[in-house]
Design an enzyme around this catalytic site. Structure first.
Site, PDB file in Angstrom:
ATOM      1  N   LYS A  75      -9.653  -3.487  22.692  1.00  9.96           N
ATOM      2  CA  LYS A  75      -9.983  -4.404  21.591  1.00  9.96           C
ATOM      3  C   LYS A  75      -8.835  -5.395  21.346  1.00  9.96           C
ATOM      4  CE  LYS A  75     -10.839  -0.932  18.812  1.00  9.96           C
ATOM      5  NZ  LYS A  75     -10.638   0.159  19.801  1.00  9.96           N
ATOM      6  N   THR A  76      -7.608  -4.865  21.274  1.00 10.25           N
ATOM      7  CA  THR A  76      -6.451  -5.746  21.056  1.00 10.25           C
ATOM      8  C   THR A  76      -6.299  -6.707  22.232  1.00 10.25           C
ATOM      9  OG1 THR A  76      -5.388  -3.948  19.874  1.00 10.25           O
ATOM     10  CG2 THR A  76      -3.954  -5.740  20.608  1.00 10.25           C
ATOM     11  N   ASP A 120      -6.638  -5.713  13.045  1.00  7.46           N
ATOM     12  CA  ASP A 120      -6.909  -4.411  13.646  1.00  7.46           C
ATOM     13  C   ASP A 120      -7.302  -3.444  12.522  1.00  7.46           C
ATOM     14  OD1 ASP A 120      -7.102  -2.604  15.671  1.00  7.46           O
ATOM     15  OD2 ASP A 120      -4.957  -2.419  16.057  1.00  7.46           O
ATOM     16  N   THR A 169     -12.532   1.097  14.944  1.00  6.68           N
ATOM     17  CA  THR A 169     -13.023   2.274  15.652  1.00  6.68           C
ATOM     18  C   THR A 169     -14.232   2.832  14.910  1.00  6.68           C
ATOM     19  OG1 THR A 169     -11.388   3.508  14.376  1.00  6.68           O
ATOM     20  CG2 THR A 169     -10.817   3.000  16.654  1.00  6.68           C
ATOM     21  N   ARG A 228      -6.157   2.786  28.340  1.00  7.94           N
ATOM     22  CA  ARG A 228      -4.826   3.100  27.812  1.00  7.94           C
ATOM     23  C   ARG A 228      -4.325   4.422  28.391  1.00  7.94           C
ATOM     24  NH1 ARG A 228      -4.753   2.901  21.932  1.00  7.94           N
ATOM     25  NH2 ARG A 228      -3.919   0.812  22.207  1.00  7.94           N
TER      26      ARG A 228
HETATM   27  N1  ATP Z   1     -10.629  -3.922  30.538  1.00  2.00           N
HETATM   28  C1  ATP Z   1      -9.339  -3.691  30.771  1.00  2.00           C
HETATM   29  N2  ATP Z   1      -8.783  -4.019  31.941  1.00  2.00           N
HETATM   30  C2  ATP Z   1      -7.484  -3.735  32.199  1.00  2.00           C
HETATM   31  N3  ATP Z   1      -6.659  -3.124  31.316  1.00  2.00           N
HETATM   32  C3  ATP Z   1      -7.159  -2.790  30.133  1.00  2.00           C
HETATM   33  C4  ATP Z   1      -8.507  -3.049  29.789  1.00  2.00           C
HETATM   34  N4  ATP Z   1      -8.743  -2.611  28.549  1.00  2.00           N
HETATM   35  C5  ATP Z   1      -7.584  -2.093  28.116  1.00  2.00           C
HETATM   36  N5  ATP Z   1      -6.638  -2.184  29.068  1.00  2.00           N
HETATM   37  C6  ATP Z   1      -5.263  -1.675  28.951  1.00  2.00           C
HETATM   38  O1  ATP Z   1      -5.279  -0.578  28.051  1.00  2.00           O
HETATM   39  C7  ATP Z   1      -4.253  -0.702  27.073  1.00  2.00           C
HETATM   40  C8  ATP Z   1      -4.863  -0.462  25.708  1.00  2.00           C
HETATM   41  O2  ATP Z   1      -5.705  -1.527  25.357  1.00  2.00           O
HETATM   42  P1  ATP Z   1      -5.793  -2.102  23.869  1.00  2.00           P
HETATM   43  O3  ATP Z   1      -4.484  -1.968  23.172  1.00  2.00           O
HETATM   44  O4  ATP Z   1      -6.390  -3.442  23.960  1.00  2.00           O
HETATM   45  O5  ATP Z   1      -6.823  -1.085  23.230  1.00  2.00           O
HETATM   46  P2  ATP Z   1      -7.466  -1.074  21.777  1.00  2.00           P
HETATM   47  O6  ATP Z   1      -8.927  -0.867  21.948  1.00  2.00           O
HETATM   48  O7  ATP Z   1      -7.026  -2.250  21.006  1.00  2.00           O
HETATM   49  O8  ATP Z   1      -6.853   0.224  21.151  1.00  2.00           O
HETATM   50  P3  ATP Z   1      -6.483   0.497  19.608  1.00  2.00           P
HETATM   51  O9  ATP Z   1      -7.753   0.408  18.862  1.00  2.00           O
HETATM   52  O10 ATP Z   1      -5.908   1.885  19.659  1.00  2.00           O
HETATM   53  O11 ATP Z   1      -5.453  -0.526  19.249  1.00  2.00           O
HETATM   54  C9  ATP Z   1      -3.650  -2.091  27.252  1.00  2.00           C
HETATM   55  O12 ATP Z   1      -2.308  -1.956  27.592  1.00  2.00           O
HETATM   56  C10 ATP Z   1      -4.357  -2.731  28.412  1.00  2.00           C
HETATM   57  O13 ATP Z   1      -3.410  -3.021  29.413  1.00  2.00           O
END
Ligand code: ATP
Length: 348
Positions: A75-76, A120, A169, A228
Site C-alpha cells: 500500500k505504501t 497510512d 488494513t 514484505r
Molecule cells: N508488488 C510489489 N512488487 C515488489 N515489491 C513489493 C510489492 N509490494 C510490496 N513490495 C515490497 O514489500 C515491502 C512492503 O511494502 P509496503 O510497505 O508498501 O506495504 P504496506 O502494504 O504499505 O504495509 P503496511 O500497511 O504495513 O505499511 C516494500 O519494501 C516493497 O519493496
C-alpha cells in the site's frame, strides 16, 4: 517531500517515525518506484493506471484513492508510485500520528497544488480529524477555527486540488462518509508464489546477491503471500549465506537460514504457531475471543488480528465464528496433535 525519499518529509509530530529504523530503510531500498516495476496485483494496477492516465490527460488531480489489504502487500509502495507517476511530491502521515484536527488542518493547509497526501492507517484517525478530512476531500476547504467558546468563529480556507491516498488494513472500520469520498478503492490481495519469486529475483538483483531459482521458490513458498516477508526472509538468507555459507543463496542456504529463524515449511512463524498452540492446547480448539487469545500469546489484539490471523484464516487453520476463534482440523495436524472428535461436529 520528494518522491523516492519517503522518510524525508518533516512536519513535526504528524509524520510517522520511519527514518531511524534500519528495517524501514532496508525496505525502502527495495521498493518499486514505478507502476511497471510493481509485481502482481494486476487488477488494481490496471485500474490505477487508468485513473492516473485519465487524470493526467485532463491535467487535473486524480480522484482520492483508498488502498486496503493486510500489512506488507504494497500500500505504501503504491502511494509512492502514484505520486511518482503523477510527477507530484508526496506527504506522508498516518491516522495515529494525527492527534488533533488542528494537526491535520496544518498539513492540509500547507499542501501545494497536485500534491499527494498519503494517510497510512486512515481507519485510526480521530473523529474530529475525520470530519475535517471529509470536507477537505470534497470541497478542498478547511475551516480554521479562530477564538474560543461563544466568540469562536470558523474561517473557511480554500485549498488547492490535491489527492489523498488512504491506506487501511481494516476497510470495514472506515465510516461510510469517509469511504464515499474516495473515487477509487483498490483491494490488495495476497500474492501467488510465482509473483513472490519475481519480487525476490528483483530484490536479489538490487542487493547484488546470487539467488538460485530453487531458493527463490523455497523462500516464496514460506512468505505467506506477502512481499514484505519475502524481502525480509531474503535478507536473513543472505546473512546466513554470508556468515555460514559461501555467499551463494542456494536451496540449502535458504532451508538452513529459515530453520534458524523458525519459519516453518508452511511459512508460519513463531507468532502464528503461538496462536495455534494457544487455541489448540490452552483453549481446547476454541471458540475463544480475540482479546483472550492475544493475552495468551502476549501480543496486542490488533497484531493478532491484522498480522497473524488473515494468513491463518486463509490457510484454513483458524476459523472466525460469532463466538470467537476456533482451530480447524489442519491446525491440529500442523502441530502434530490428534484432531478432537468433537471438532467434526463443530466444523461440519
Ligand atoms: N508488488 C510489489 N512488487 C515488489 N515489491 C513489493 C510489492 N509490494 C510490496 N513490495 C515490497 O514489500 C515491502 C512492503 O511494502 P509496503 O510497505 O508498501 O506495504 P504496506 O502494504 O504499505 O504495509 P503496511 O500497511 O504495513 O505499511 C516494500 O519494501 C516493497 O519493496
Amino acid at each position: 517531500m520528494e518522491v523516492g525519499e519517503p522518510d524525508a518529509f518533516d512536519a513535526g509530530s504528524v509524520v510517522r517515525p520511519a527514518a531511524d529504523e534500519p528495517e524501514r530503510a532496508a525496505e525502502a531500498a527495495l521498493r518499486p518506484r514505478r507502476l511497471e516495476e510493481f509485481v502482481g496485483q494486476r487488477v488494481v494496477r490496471d485500474q490505477l493506471s487508468l485513473v492516473l492516465e485519465a487524470a493526467m490527460a485532463r491535467g487535473r488531480a486524480p480522484d482520492h484513492v483508498l488502498l486496503s489489504g493486510p500489512p506488507g502487500l504494497g500500500k505504501t509502495t503504491l502511494a509512492m508510485i502514484i505520486a511518482a507517476e503523477l510527477g507530484a511530491s508526496l506527504r506522508v502521515t498516518s491516522g495515529p500520528a494525527i492527534q488533533h484536527a488542528g494537526d491535520l488542518a496544518a498539513v492540509l493547509s500547507s499542501l501545494d497544488e497536485g500534491e499527494v497526501l498519503f494517510i497510512d492507517e486512515i481507519h485510526r484517525l480521530a473523529r474530529p480529524a475525520e470530519e475535517l478530512l471529509y470536507v477537505a476531500m470534497e470541497d478542498f476547504r478547511v475551516d480554521v477555527v479562530v477564538g474560543k467558546g461563544a466568540g469562536a468563529s470558523a474561517i473557511p480556507l480554500s485549498l488547492p486540488p490535491f489527492t489523498v491516498v488512504g491506506a487501511t488494513t481494516r476497510a470495514g472500520l472506515l465510516p461510510a462518509p469517509l469511504r464515499d469520498r474516495f473515487g477509487f478503492t483498490g483491494h490488495l490481495d495476497f500474492y501467488a508464489d510465482d509473483e513472490l519469486e519475481r519480487v525476490l529475483v528483483r530484490s536479489a538483483g538490487l542487493l547484488g546477491v546470487p539467488l538460485d531459482a530453487e531458493a527463490a521458490a523455497e523462500i516464496a513458498s514460506r512468505s505467506r503471500g506477502t512481499p514484505r516477508i519475502a524481502n525480509r526472509l531474503l535478507r536473513r538468507v543472505r546473512d546466513w549465506a554470508q556468515v555460514r555459507g559461501d555467499g551463494h543463496l542456494s536451496l540449502d542456504a535458504a532451508r538452513s537460514a529459515l530453520a534458524v529463524y523458525e519459519v516453518d515449511e508452511r511459512g508460519l512463524d513463531r507468532l502464528d504457531r503461538a496462536v495455534l498452540d494457544a487455541l489448540c492446547r490452552r483453549f481446547g480448539g476454541g471458540p475463544v475471543g480475540l482479546t483472550t487469545l492475544a493475552v495468551a500469546v502476549g501480543e496486542e489484539p490488533e497484531t493478532v488480528e491484522t498480522v497473524a490471523e488473515p494468513f491463518l484464516v486463509r490457510e484454513g487453520l483458524v476459523g472466525r465464528t460469532p463466538r470467537g476463534r476456533v482451530a480447524l482440523p489442519p491446525a491440529w495436524e500442523h502441530l502434530g496433535l490428534a484432531v478432537p472428535v468433537a471438532s467434526d461436529t463443530l466444523f461440519g
